[in-house]
Enzyme design. Structure first.
Site, PDB file in Angstrom:
ATOM      1  CG  ASP A  33      -1.890   1.097   1.310  1.00  0.00           C
ATOM      2  OD1 ASP A  33      -2.312   1.563   0.237  1.00  0.00           O
ATOM      3  OD2 ASP A  33      -2.268   1.507   2.432  1.00  0.00           O
ATOM      4  CG  HIS A  34      -0.403   4.897  -0.031  1.00  0.00           C
ATOM      5  ND1 HIS A  34      -0.708   5.904  -0.927  1.00  0.00           N
ATOM      6  CD2 HIS A  34      -1.562   4.583   0.586  1.00  0.00           C
ATOM      7  CE1 HIS A  34      -2.000   6.179  -0.844  1.00  0.00           C
ATOM      8  NE2 HIS A  34      -2.538   5.386   0.050  1.00  0.00           N
ATOM      9  CG  HIS A  66      -4.937   8.228   3.846  1.00  0.00           C
ATOM     10  ND1 HIS A  66      -3.927   8.767   3.080  1.00  0.00           N
ATOM     11  CD2 HIS A  66      -5.363   7.135   3.172  1.00  0.00           C
ATOM     12  CE1 HIS A  66      -3.740   8.021   2.003  1.00  0.00           C
ATOM     13  NE2 HIS A  66      -4.603   7.031   2.037  1.00  0.00           N
ATOM     14  N   GLY A  67      -7.566   8.228   7.501  1.00  0.00           N
ATOM     15  CA  GLY A  67      -7.816   8.416   8.926  1.00  0.00           C
ATOM     16  C   GLY A  67      -9.291   8.569   9.245  1.00  0.00           C
ATOM     17  CG  HIS A 113      -6.142   4.743  -1.601  1.00  0.00           C
ATOM     18  ND1 HIS A 113      -5.023   4.245  -0.976  1.00  0.00           N
ATOM     19  CD2 HIS A 113      -6.162   4.170  -2.836  1.00  0.00           C
ATOM     20  CE1 HIS A 113      -4.384   3.421  -1.796  1.00  0.00           C
ATOM     21  NE2 HIS A 113      -5.064   3.364  -2.938  1.00  0.00           N
ATOM     22  CG  ASN A 152      -6.971   0.973   0.023  1.00  0.00           C
ATOM     23  OD1 ASN A 152      -7.456   0.293  -0.879  1.00  0.00           O
ATOM     24  ND2 ASN A 152      -5.695   1.316   0.051  1.00  0.00           N
TER      25      ASN A 152
END
Length: 287
Positions: free
Chosen positions: A80-81, A178-179, A208, A230
């Site tokens: 991932d990433h 994200h988060g 994502h 994700n």
């Protein structure tokens, strides 16, 4: 049943479901994910970020591969990433079946150049490649980086990028971060933009930052054609929230007394994601 992500997502795309990519950074989290997906007959992607790989070590990938080979459901092991060619090559050497090269914050031409280089190396050993166009937002409390200002994916760029790189799957930016979102920040997906992108490419699309978004928006994104989503913060939050509760009993010290309840709490979130993504009972399409 171990496979690469191109094989997995082509089926998901055809049958109109999304495969969850759960970030894994411990054997307990891996155990819960595999148990839940076996129970629900759900294909799964085990995602490991370079920071997570640095923590668990290369030998952990061998354990994931063993679990994948034993599993009755399709399993992909995905970097991932990945931020550099070196990280990608390390992952391939470790036994990942899919890698992501994320050069989304570089220029469009530089993103094409590094992605094309990774594709050539990965495809030579039957490893699939994911890239990213646009940028994922940051909430300030995610384990992965993001940008303060989301740069939405340009549908016309998608066509040019896919043709130039021969990439297998593409992460797009339509408003996720994200988060977990703070109370002052409300997520909003650009579903209109997703529709336009779906109309311009046949490459499986990836979302994502799938944690903490409204269920109705995520479900609609799946219906529109997103094939992989994700998830990291949601499952880890459930796991460690239960850990803190269990560890209030200071007499506990054995892992087999502490972790089962934590794994079960996490599995409840996994069950929900599997249902939300329409992923349950889809292992039958791979037999």
């Amino acid at each position: 049943m171990l496979m690469n992500m191109k094989e997995m997502l082509c089926v998901a795309q055809k049958e109109h479901f999304a495969v969850p990519a759960f970030n894994v950074s411990s054997s307990m989290i891996l155990k819960g994910i595999m148990e839940a997906c076996e129970e629900k007959h759900a294909p799964v992607i085990i995602a490991i970020h370079p920071d997570e790989l640095s923590f668990v070590g290369d030998s952990f990938v061998a354990a994931v591969r063993e679990e994948a080979h034993k599993a009755s459901v399709p399993v992909c092991i995905h970097l991932d990433h990945g931020a550099s060619f070196a990280q990608v090559i390390r992952a391939i050497a470790c036994g990942f079946t899919s890698v992501m090269i994320d050069s989304s914050t570089t220029s469009f031409d530089d993103n094409i150049a590094i992605t094309k280089k990774v594709v050539e190396a990965a495809h030579a050993v039957s490893v699939s490649v994911e890239a990213e166009l646009g940028t994922i937002g940051a909430t300030g409390n995610g384990g992965e980086a993001g940008t303060d200002n989301i740069i939405y994916t340009d549908p016309d760029d998608v066509v040019r990028f896919v043709e130039a790189t021969n990439v297998d799957t593409l992460a797009i930016a339509i408003g996720t971060a994200h988060g977990l979102y703070p109370k002052t920040k409300k997520p909003k997906l650009r579903l209109d933009l997703l529709k336009e992108i779906v109309g311009k490419t046949s490459v499986p699309l990836v979302l994502h930052g799938g944690s903490d978004n409204p269920d109705e928006e995520i479900a609609e994104a799946v219906r529109l054609g997103v094939a992989k989503i994700n998830i990291s913060s949601d499952i880890k939050s459930a796991f460690y929230r239960k850990c803190r509760e269990v560890l209030e009993d200071t007499t506990l010290r054995e892992p087999n007394a502490i972790y089962p309840a934590c794994i079960d709490a996490m599995k409840q979130v996994i069950y929900h994601k599997i249902e939300l993504f329409n992923d349950g009972d889809k292992a039958r399409y791979y037999r």
